[in-house]
Design an enzyme around this catalytic site. Sequence first.
Site: not given
Length: 256
Positions: A148, A161
């Site tokens: 990401s 995350y």
Amino acid sequence: MRAAELFDVSGEIALVTGGGTGIGFKIARVLAVNGARVVLAGEDQGTLEAAVASLCELGGHAIAIPIDVRRDDMIAPSFDRIEKELGPVSLLVNNAGIAHRDKAVKLARETLRDVMAVNVEGAAMMAQEAARRMIRDGRGGSIINVSSVLSELPMRQVAAYSASKAAISQMTRCFALEWAKHKIRVNEIRPGWFETSLTDPFLKGAGAGVMANQNPTGRLGDSHDLDGAILLLASRASVYMTGSAITVDGGHSIGR
């Protein structure tokens, strides 16, 4: 070499974790419609079967297989089953992941463990099993880890995350270094903001518009924006790439 040959994935047997929905399904779709035999892995059999039916309607070849990447006892048997039904996995896409949003001072140890168990440990064990078999057979292959832009871009309330995706980035490079001599390429893609079930908690309400306005292109990622990067890393077009990261975010990570 012509593009059709350079980016050909028709001989690949691709295993996509978290392949029933969201980015995983988008990745599985581009591989399937370009001739790869695709295995969709996940926990929800109904979702997987619906995704398989959708890919078959597009002319692709796909099967579903239940895998919880947190369970070691499911990983090797799943690879065994794929080998029996289709042949050895030549392309692994580590996409399965979970997200969490909360203030860092409220982040519970158990939540952090859950995120790491799926996003990092699960990806590591899947990559390890794929590599063992590629090394065993002396055939090499490709492993694509879905990270990401948040692996490097700080953002409030996503510490768990973001940390997990940063771990994926470093793991990609370490595995690439160790396995290059076996002709195993290990690369990652870093998607920006796409509307999926995973990002729903972040993009609900006015969130989608806010994030789109912060992007240099003025929009979020759409259905086919990852296709080119996936075909590159899955095919011989990336034969001399390993330990690399491709960011697909419309410029979000470089600012407005």
